[in-house]
Design an enzyme around this catalytic site. Structure first.
Site, mmCIF file in Angstrom:
data_model
loop_
_atom_site.group_PDB
_atom_site.id
_atom_site.type_symbol
_atom_site.label_atom_id
_atom_site.label_comp_id
_atom_site.label_asym_id
_atom_site.label_seq_id
_atom_site.Cartn_x
_atom_site.Cartn_y
_atom_site.Cartn_z
ATOM 1 N N LYS A 175 0.981 -1.273 -0.049
ATOM 2 C CA LYS A 175 -0.066 -0.021 -0.166
ATOM 3 C C LYS A 175 0.932 1.175 0.015
ATOM 4 O O LYS A 175 1.492 1.572 0.858
ATOM 5 C CB LYS A 175 -1.006 0.149 1.147
ATOM 6 N N GLU A 250 10.249 1.077 10.112
ATOM 7 C CA GLU A 250 11.349 2.141 9.882
ATOM 8 C C GLU A 250 10.846 3.343 10.040
ATOM 9 O O GLU A 250 9.712 3.969 9.185
ATOM 10 C CB GLU A 250 11.831 1.936 8.325
ATOM 11 N N CYS A 284 13.697 10.772 6.370
ATOM 12 C CA CYS A 284 13.657 10.166 7.831
ATOM 13 C C CYS A 284 15.140 10.218 8.285
ATOM 14 O O CYS A 284 15.183 10.594 9.566
ATOM 15 C CB CYS A 284 13.142 8.702 7.898
ATOM 16 N N GLU A 385 10.635 15.641 15.065
ATOM 17 C CA GLU A 385 11.021 15.382 13.520
ATOM 18 C C GLU A 385 10.054 16.411 12.840
ATOM 19 O O GLU A 385 8.730 16.084 12.990
ATOM 20 C CB GLU A 385 10.578 14.134 13.171
HETATM 21 P P1 NDP Z 1 2.377 8.487 8.009
HETATM 22 O O1 NDP Z 1 3.232 7.727 8.718
HETATM 23 O O2 NDP Z 1 1.234 8.647 8.450
HETATM 24 O O3 NDP Z 1 2.255 7.688 6.478
HETATM 25 C C1 NDP Z 1 2.934 6.428 5.939
HETATM 26 C C2 NDP Z 1 2.017 5.429 5.404
HETATM 27 O O4 NDP Z 1 1.261 4.896 6.389
HETATM 28 C C3 NDP Z 1 1.358 5.844 4.293
HETATM 29 O O5 NDP Z 1 0.952 4.935 3.521
HETATM 30 C C4 NDP Z 1 -0.048 6.292 5.332
HETATM 31 O O6 NDP Z 1 -1.293 6.159 4.480
HETATM 32 C C5 NDP Z 1 -0.012 4.864 5.899
HETATM 33 N N1 NDP Z 1 -0.982 5.171 7.335
HETATM 34 C C6 NDP Z 1 -1.302 6.058 7.816
HETATM 35 N N2 NDP Z 1 -1.917 6.059 8.926
HETATM 36 C C7 NDP Z 1 -2.140 4.524 8.963
HETATM 37 C C8 NDP Z 1 -2.636 3.652 9.985
HETATM 38 N N3 NDP Z 1 -3.347 3.971 11.048
HETATM 39 N N4 NDP Z 1 -2.685 2.428 9.772
HETATM 40 C C9 NDP Z 1 -1.999 1.881 8.662
HETATM 41 N N5 NDP Z 1 -1.221 2.684 7.620
HETATM 42 C C10 NDP Z 1 -1.407 3.944 7.886
HETATM 43 O O7 NDP Z 1 3.207 9.464 7.232
HETATM 44 P P2 NDP Z 1 2.438 11.162 7.170
HETATM 45 O O8 NDP Z 1 2.382 10.944 5.492
HETATM 46 O O9 NDP Z 1 1.101 11.110 7.707
HETATM 47 O O10 NDP Z 1 3.554 11.913 7.688
HETATM 48 C C11 NDP Z 1 3.228 12.250 9.051
HETATM 49 C C12 NDP Z 1 4.915 12.231 9.620
HETATM 50 O O11 NDP Z 1 5.524 11.076 9.597
HETATM 51 C C13 NDP Z 1 5.671 13.040 8.628
HETATM 52 O O12 NDP Z 1 5.591 14.435 8.937
HETATM 53 C C14 NDP Z 1 7.159 12.869 9.068
HETATM 54 O O13 NDP Z 1 7.387 13.104 10.367
HETATM 55 C C15 NDP Z 1 6.738 11.335 9.197
HETATM 56 N N6 NDP Z 1 7.292 10.417 8.031
HETATM 57 C C16 NDP Z 1 8.417 9.841 8.268
HETATM 58 C C17 NDP Z 1 8.728 8.854 7.098
HETATM 59 C C18 NDP Z 1 9.987 8.039 7.287
HETATM 60 O O14 NDP Z 1 10.456 7.535 6.416
HETATM 61 N N7 NDP Z 1 10.387 7.900 8.435
HETATM 62 C C19 NDP Z 1 8.126 8.843 5.824
HETATM 63 C C20 NDP Z 1 6.879 9.702 6.028
HETATM 64 C C21 NDP Z 1 6.459 10.456 6.939
HETATM 65 P P3 NDP Z 1 -1.828 7.190 3.459
HETATM 66 O O15 NDP Z 1 -0.684 8.279 3.342
HETATM 67 O O16 NDP Z 1 -2.149 6.690 2.386
HETATM 68 O O17 NDP Z 1 -2.932 7.869 4.304
#
Ligand code: NDP
Length: 489
Positions: A175, A250, A284, A385
């Site tokens: 996903k 991660e 990240c 972050e």
């Molecule tokens: P999320 O952690 O929310 O999203 C990452 C993935 O998880 C997306 O595919 C998202 O789906 C999915 N997701 C969200 N909520 C759920 C849930 N309850 N159960 C299962 N899957 C879920 O990242 P965001 O895009 O909201 O960003 C939030 C913060 O996370 C950022 O500001 C940043 O600080 C951090 N982040 C860190 C990353 C890393 O590489 N470590 C990468 C991205 C974000 P969908 O987006 O389709 O709703």
């Protein structure tokens, strides 16, 4: 007209059952790039059933490691064959400069190639056990794996997830982020053009709330692998308790980039800027917490300010662009809120902090590269972050102080040390609690080497030999060599 994508479920292209779609926008221009299905839980359940059938009853379990290896090599070739299209699509979907997207596409192909090589090297072990037994270990795929990826490296994260899982013989439901699903769907198309049996690779598009939650909680999924924010990671881990799924996470980081006074100034300036601002800081492992020894503080900040105009903002497809827009307007607002927090906390804003002026920026989510100086380690901008182009500069006086500030975080993903003194480098690198520590460089990662975090930056490791371990079960086979009953009772 914008392209209308479907998702891959059980080898068939499908729409969301409720007919819902989502507009995918170019974050630099606001233009509609494509429409994708907005799946609900029922679509994810169908994908899980398809993966389950493919794993439990399909031909995949009987494919040899060599066959899997050949398929992954073909997938790597397919990516290389369409590298230009993939890089341009990645840039239009998530905003990053084309040169960075090209690098990601090449790295994704390399990742499939690396795991194609490893598929044929999965092996067990034997140990000497008491004479009436023969005992040995075999490695087997875990089964059906849910994989949830973020929006900052859409294709590369898909590769990091799919390649080791498939090499190990698993079936997957991937996903992508609801914001950036396009290159994953193109990858799915390439999968259908090769000889992967139906249901081995499923790609569902849809929101984390609902679609993602179903993957994390569904009783028929054996493993969940996630890259994203720590808050979401915690929810996924909790949901995974339903059937005690194997979990790899991660997550985020607040990564110290530590400069000692004897560092090469020119290299330091480059390393500080690249560490903080590559990929708009949406990384990240971004080096967003810069620690600098007092005597280097002024020259390093001045050096960065002199060079920062070279970070040219623009559409990622425009030649010369060094920084694209943030992924969404909501995300830009979140980053801007942190800039306000930094100002309110009393940090000194020395550059950026605002949206760039000019017609070409009006419809995109652009934000200037931002540096705060004289940041205190207790401030929120030094601890949380931000995931955008915001760098916090913290001066320090002693090696011990630098190590203390570097480790004073709930995270432990990445760090870097800049010095010409090898003894000091080793002392500091050994004491940093992080999954990767660079010396005199920032950001290189290799498919061959493990990636992951200490503390709340995650669980488990991706990439390298560790990456395939995370998709394998371990079975002991124990044979009784005696034919007589054991006679215990
Ligand atoms: P999320 O952690 O929310 O999203 C990452 C993935 O998880 C997306 O595919 C998202 O789906 C999915 N997701 C969200 N909520 C759920 C849930 N309850 N159960 C299962 N899957 C879920 O990242 P965001 O895009 O909201 O960003 C939030 C913060 O996370 C950022 O500001 C940043 O600080 C951090 N982040 C860190 C990353 C890393 O590489 N470590 C990468 C991205 C974000 P969908 O987006 O389709 O709703």
């Amino acid at each position: 007209m914008a392209k209308q994508y479907e998702m891959l479920v059980g080898g068939k292209w499908t729409k969301a059952r409720n007919g819902a779609t989502r507009d995918i926008l170019d974050p630099a221009s606001g233009e509609l790039v494509a429409k994708v299905p907005e799946s609900g839980r029922e679509d994810v359940v169908a994908a899980i059933e398809a993966a389950r059938a493919a794993f439990d009853h399909g031909p995949w379990r009987k494919t040899t490691a060599l066959d899997r290896s050949k398929l992954l090599l073909k997938l790597a070739d397919a990516i290389r064959g369409e590298a230009k299209m993939l890089a341009e699509l990645e840039t239009r979907n998530c905003g990053k400069p084309l040169a960075e997207a090209e690098f990601d596409v090449a790295d994704a192909a390399n990742c499939f190639e690396f795991y194609a090589g490893l598929a044929t090297k999965i092996h067990g072990e034997t140990m000497q056990v008491p004479a009436n037994s023969l005992s040995f270990v075999v490695r087997e795929p875990i089964g059906v794996c849910g994989q949830i990826i973020p929006w900052n490296y859409p294709l590369l994260m898909a590769a990091w997830k799919l390649a080791p899982a498939l090499a190990a013989g698993n079936c997957v439901i991937l996903k992508p982020s609801e914001l950036t699903p396009l290159t994953a769907l193109e990858l799915a198309r390439m999968v259908t053009q090769l000889e992967f049996p139906a249901g081995v690779v499923n790609v569902v598009t849809g929101p984390g709330a609902g679609a993602g939650e179903e993957l994390a909680s569904n009783m028929k999924v054996d493993k969940i692998a996630f890259t994203g924010g720590t808050v979401t990671g915690r929810k996924i881990m909790a949901a995974a308790t339903s059937n005690i799924k194997k979990v790899t996470l991660e997550l985020g980081g607040k990564n110290p980039n530590i400069f000692f006074a004897d560092a090469d100034l020119e290299a330091a300036v480059d390393g500080a800027l690249f560490g903080a601002f590559a990929n708009q800081g949406e990384v990240c492992s971004a080096g967003s917490k810069l620690l600098v020894e007092r005597s280097l503080h002024k020259p390093l900040v001045e050096g960065m300010l002199k060079k920062i105009p070279r970070i040219k903002l623009g559409h990622g497809l425009t030649a010369g662009t060094k920084m694209g827009p943030l992924v969404s307007s909501a995300h830009r607002e979140k980053v801007e809120a942190y800039i306000k927090i930094g100002q309110d906390e009393g940090a000194k804003l020395v550059c950026g902090g605002k949206r760039p002026a000019g017609k070409e920026f009006e419809r995109g989510n652009f934000l200037e590269p931002t540096i705060f100086d004289n940041v205190k380690p207790t401030m929120r901008i030094a601890r949380e972050e931000i995931f955008g182009p915001v760098l916090s500069v913290i001066p320090f006086d002693t090696e011990e102080e630098a190590i203390r500030i570097a480790n004073d975080t709930e995270y432990g993903l990445a760090a870097a040390v800049w010095t010409k003194n090898v003894n000091k480098a080793m002392r500091v690198m050994q004491q940093i609690r992080a999954g990767i520590v660079w010396l005199n460089t920032y950001h290189p990662t290799f498919n061959e080497m493990p990636w992951g975090g200490y503390k709340q930056s995650g669980i488990g490791r991706e990439l390298g030999l560790y990456g395939i371990e995370a998709y394998l079960e371990t079975k002991q086979m124990n044979l009784n060599l005696d034919e007589a009953p054991i006679g215990w009772y």
